[in-house]
Design an enzyme around this catalytic site. Structure first.
Site, PDB file in Angstrom:
ATOM      1  N   TYR A  21       0.827  -1.223   0.000  1.00 27.98           N
ATOM      2  CA  TYR A  21       0.000   0.000   0.000  1.00 27.98           C
ATOM      3  C   TYR A  21       0.860   1.273   0.000  1.00 27.98           C
ATOM      4  O   TYR A  21       2.064   1.218   0.128  1.00 27.98           O
ATOM      5  CB  TYR A  21      -1.059  -0.013   1.096  1.00 27.98           C
ATOM      6  CG  TYR A  21      -0.656  -0.017   2.559  1.00 27.98           C
ATOM      7  CD1 TYR A  21       0.615   0.277   3.017  1.00 27.98           C
ATOM      8  CD2 TYR A  21      -1.636  -0.310   3.517  1.00 27.98           C
ATOM      9  CE1 TYR A  21       0.914   0.282   4.361  1.00 27.98           C
ATOM     10  CE2 TYR A  21      -1.336  -0.304   4.878  1.00 27.98           C
ATOM     11  CZ  TYR A  21      -0.057  -0.002   5.287  1.00 27.98           C
ATOM     12  OH  TYR A  21       0.226   0.012   6.615  1.00 27.98           O
ATOM     13  N   GLU A  22       0.163   2.361  -0.201  1.00 32.09           N
ATOM     14  CA  GLU A  22       0.788   3.690  -0.324  1.00 32.09           C
ATOM     15  C   GLU A  22       1.722   3.753  -1.526  1.00 32.09           C
ATOM     16  O   GLU A  22       2.781   4.376  -1.469  1.00 32.09           O
ATOM     17  CB  GLU A  22       1.535   4.038   0.969  1.00 32.09           C
ATOM     18  CG  GLU A  22       1.448   5.494   1.331  1.00 32.09           C
ATOM     19  CD  GLU A  22       0.019   5.968   1.306  1.00 32.09           C
ATOM     20  OE1 GLU A  22      -0.291   6.771   0.439  1.00 32.09           O
ATOM     21  OE2 GLU A  22      -0.783   5.500   2.136  1.00 32.09           O
TER      22      GLU A  22
END
Lengths: 604, 268
Positions: free
Chosen positions: A443-444
């Protein structure tokens, strides 16, 4: 007594001996309160809170997880008390302006909190962590009214915040999002759409949740150029700051994940009943710019999340290896009367622990250094200096996120290996750390995206000046280290790698702008690996240089520590740097095989 | 309602070892903490302050580094702090310590309540609180588990007894010693803590002259009791392995037990 989460001595080393964080107090009046004494006190309190209050909720949080029933999300029982304690301590906005409830602390120092708190239970820390990021957006781009209505309540933790980007068909490609915004007569916007994978998207910790939402105003261009950012609270906020009606932000479910069970990952339906209202934050169609502010901060936070799993895994592994008695010493293997020894005596276990040690130390210094650069940019007296340090933050962000989380997962895996079979069962902490750590690579912005960011954007930042400035910093450390007799050989090997890297970076940059662009990006990830390795080598050399100069006159208890730093450098240079060099040679090939191969040639 | 809290810096005894030769605590390298019961005393004071307004002042006696516990206390929300620091105070027994503390309290003068933990984990005497109350000639309640009501004139508390509780009403000013069951101490607030570290923080350092005591009345010189020796009881176990078959071993064991007049119940 065994330490948990992190090695306090090493943290003190990075803060005071490597980065000399106490000197920040002398550089700028905004930081004048943070002298060495205050820093030490903060570090002690951070550790106490992490070990005594946050860490005990980690396993329980993992086992209970979040539940979704009758449209409501429930967090683990222990989180309610913990969240209250955390907010009473005012830890959420340490680095922010006192005007909005922060303490104005240098980021270098708050890095300690990021390490200890996340190492104690990072799925819990995501609730305040995302709140901080969302608050930063409002502080930077919000109107005075938006700040007054939302900011203090967020920075004090009364309300939490999130980040609403991802949609079912718009993940890495944010520009494909379909959530729409229609302007109302009063200047507000009616928001309609569906968002998924929203961390901390709904929960029972606070009375309100503030969502920064990416959406497209009707008639706006396609792609990222037509995206605007809106502030959408779960409950509407009246002009006097009181809570109004429900704002039609409905949680439609939560994900059941491999790890971070105690952080709610929500699907949110916005305006499904036509009553979701948001206010524009920043300029129309400039939403990505605002969101990138939060994303860059979030990427550094994710680096700390991954790293905190690694440092915790290392500490557990060390403690376990010292206590676990199993097998005879290799030199006494034929002696039937020989006693079994603790597994730390076995060469292969030592190799694993050494590998963990080296990367944990290198990554700690790297992450703290990025924070330090951010502080230096803030206190810089000239525009040139400010640009230099800000450039370092930007170029090192994909390393701090992408490289660090990749390596952190490997460290967690090594930790599991040290535990043997016990590492694989949930009764022991390694399984959870490994599971929790895994998402940080995804993620990110996946680590592939980070690698593309490094090659496509950051390498050419400020027309290549930033990477050259970074080279110069590394070179200075190398030159100084070559003057230290016991480090000369290691410094020369790192210098050789640095020169090779310079050649390859040039090659990769040129390839990325040629007809072989796809091949270049097919090799972006190994290029990120090599860059990260080089930065870690730099950090280890920097650390060892300090150690080598101090060891002779060091106190008895400090001698093994300093000697350990020199051994870390030796281990890295002798066992890992040759792999880095191999990677650099491979990058020169910039293999096109992954591009040239026909889709049909893959199985299936 | 102005409240004075007495706190002590102690070694974290969960990490302390005894010197096998001298028998004394090895304090070197051991972290110091706020005496745990004193944190409960401070929490009680802060809770009262939140309801009745007023100020909370913490007092500690000790070396310069004891300022750390005052910083911690101010981080929790205490308004002012005083460190009683003088080489003349060193080596004090409870008599001399309580005299010194009471002199400081008298100097502050404006107080309604004094609260302290019921005992320190390093000395375990539980004498300081009652002695300070005696020096000040104020009423006292010890082993306080609950503060029920408080107004300008009196305080009603519940105190712990071995087999129950006792409700006590004390006229103010009064001194309380509290036990850990009374509350859960809060953690320091980072903003308060940073403020407490500043040079301008309201932490005063008083010596013997400041509180008006003769150096011969305090510290080692003013103490009525003196430690002659500290030692660790030597509990050495003697082991003996019985050899032979199981039956022979058990027979030997029973024979030994009969001779030593030990019953099976004693063993288990």
């Amino acid at each position: 007594m065994a330490q948990f989460i992190s090695d306090r001595r090493d943290i003190d080393f990075v803060l005071h001996e490597q980065l000399e964080a106490g000197k920040l107090a002398e550089m700028n009046e905004d930081f004048e309160e943070f002298d060495k004494k205050t820093i030490d006190l903060i570090v002690s309190e951070v550790r106490t809170l992490a070990v005594k209050e946050i860490l005990p909720t980690q396993k329980e949080g993992d086992e209970q997880g979040c539940t979704f029933k009758d449209g409501k999300v429930t967090t683990p029982e222990s989180f309610k008390r913990l969240y209250k304690i955390f907010n009473e301590g005012e830890w959420l906005a340490m680095t922010e302006s006192p005007e909005w409830g922060g303490q104005g602390m240098p980021r270098t120092i708050s890095s300690v909190a990021a390490e200890y708190f996340n190492g104690a239970n990072y799925p819990f820390m995501m609730y305040p962590g995302l709140t901080h990021g969302a608050g930063k957006i409002i502080e930077e781009f919000g109107t005075e009214k938006q700040k007054q209505l939302f900011l203090k309540n967020m920075f004090t933790g009364k309300w939490t915040g999130t980040m609403l980007l991802t949609e079912p068909n718009a993940g890495s490609d944010v520009g494909a999002l379909t959530t729409s915004a229609k302007q109302n007569d009063d200047g507000t916007y009616s928001i309609t759409g569906e968002k998924i994978f929203i961390s901390s998207g709904d929960h029972d910790l606070t009375e309100n949740i503030i969502h920064p939402v990416l959406a497209r105003i009707e008639g706006a261009p396609e792609g990222t150029k037509g995206i605007s950012l809106f502030l959408v609270p779960k409950y509407k906020v009246n002009d006097d700051g009181t809570l109004g009606d429900f704002n039609d932000v409905i949680c439609t479910g939560i994900e059941h994940k491999l790890g971070i069970h105690s952080n709610s990952t929500c699907s949110l339906a916005l305006g499904s009943k036509g009553d979701c209202v948001g206010t524009l934050i920043g300029e129309k169609n400039k939403g990505m710019k605002a969101m990138f502010l939060m994303m860059n901060e979030a990427r550094l936070l994710v680096g700390f999340q991954g790293f905190s799993c690694a440092t915790a895994a290392y500490m557990y592994a060390i403690n376990y290896a010292k206590q676990r008695i199993q097998g005879k010493n290799l030199l006494e293997i034929m002696d039937t009367n020989a006693q079994s020894v603790s597994i730390i005596k076995h060469p292969d276990v030592r190799r694993q622990l050494m590998k963990m040690k080296v990367f944990v130390e290198g990554m700690r210094s790297l992450l703290y250094y990025v924070s330090y650069c951010s502080d230096m940019a803030a206190v810089a007296e000239t525009e040139e200096e400010k640009q230099k340090f800000q450039g370092f933050v930007e170029i090192l962000t994909p390393i701090a996120k992408g490289y660090v989380t990749d390596r952190s997962f490997e460290v967690c895996s090594q930790g599991m290996q040290v535990y043997g079979g016990y590492g694989y069962i949930e009764e022991y902490p390694m399984a959870q750390l490994l599971r929790d750590c895994r998402i940080t690579m995804i993620y990110e912005g996946t680590n592939g995206i980070q690698a593309m960011d490094l090659l496509g954007r950051k390498l050419g930042l400020n027309k290549g000046k930033t990477v050259m400035d970074l080279f110069q910093e590394i070179q200075q450390t190398v030159i100084a280290a070559k003057e230290i007799a016991e480090l000369k050989d290691y410094a020369e090997k790192i210098e050789k790698a640095l020169n090779k890297f310079g050649e390859i970076a040039m090659h990769m940059g040129q390839t990325a702008m040629s007809e072989k662009v796809l091949s270049a990006f097919a090799n972006a990830h190994p290029f990120q690996d090599a860059t990260g390795d080089l930065v870690v080598a730099w950090m280890l050399l920097w650390r060892a240089s300090i150690a080598a100069q101090k060891i002779e006159k060091a106190k008895k208890k400090d001698k093994p520590f300093y000697d350990g730093l020199i051994k870390s450098l030796q281990f890295f240079v002798e066992t890992h740097l040759p792999i880095t060099m191999g990677n650099l040679f491979a990058l020169k090939n910039t293999s096109s095989a992954a591009i040239d191969i026909d889709d049909a040639a893959f199985a299936g | 309602m102005n409240i004075i809290v007495l706190i002590k810096q102690v070694p974290n005894t969960t990490k302390v070892k005894l010197d096998p030769i001298t028998g004394s605590l090895i304090r070197k390298g051991i972290e110091s903490i706020v005496n745990p019961d004193d944190l409960h005393a401070l929490e009680a004071a802060l809770t009262i302050k939140e309801k009745t307004k007023g100020k909370v002042t913490v007092i500690s006696m000790g070396p310069n580094q004891a300022v750390d516990v005052l910083t911690h206390a101010m981080g929790m929300g205490a308004d002012k702090a005083v460190l009683l620091c003088d080489t003349a105070f060193a080596g004090a027994d409870t008599w001399a310590t309580s005299l010194t503390l009471s002199k400081a309290i008298k100097k502050i003068n404006d107080y309604d309540l004094v609260i302290c933990g019921h005992q320190a984990i390093d000395g375990d005497t539980a004498q300081i609180g009652p002695q300070v109350a005696d020096w000040l000639n104020i009423s006292q309640a010890t082993y306080v588990k609950d503060i029920e009501t408080i107004n300008n004139k009196e305080i009603i508390v519940k105190t712990w007894l071995e087999n129950g509780f006792k409700r006590i009403s004390c006229d103010l000013p009064a001194l309380l010693t509290v036990i850990s069951e009374i509350n859960e101490p809060r953690y320091p607030n980072i903003e308060f803590m940073i403020q407490a570290c500043l040079d301008k923080a309201p932490i005063k350092i008083w010596n013997a002259a400041d509180i008006g005591v003769n150096t011969c009345d305090v510290g080692l010189e003013g103490s009525n009791t003196h430690v002659i020796k500290t030692f660790t009881p030597d509990f050495k176990r003697q082991n003996e392995t019985l050899t032979g078959s199981k039956q022979e071993s058990v027979s030997q064991l029973l024979e030994r037990l009969k001779k030593s007049d030990t019953t099976i119940a004693h063993i288990f």
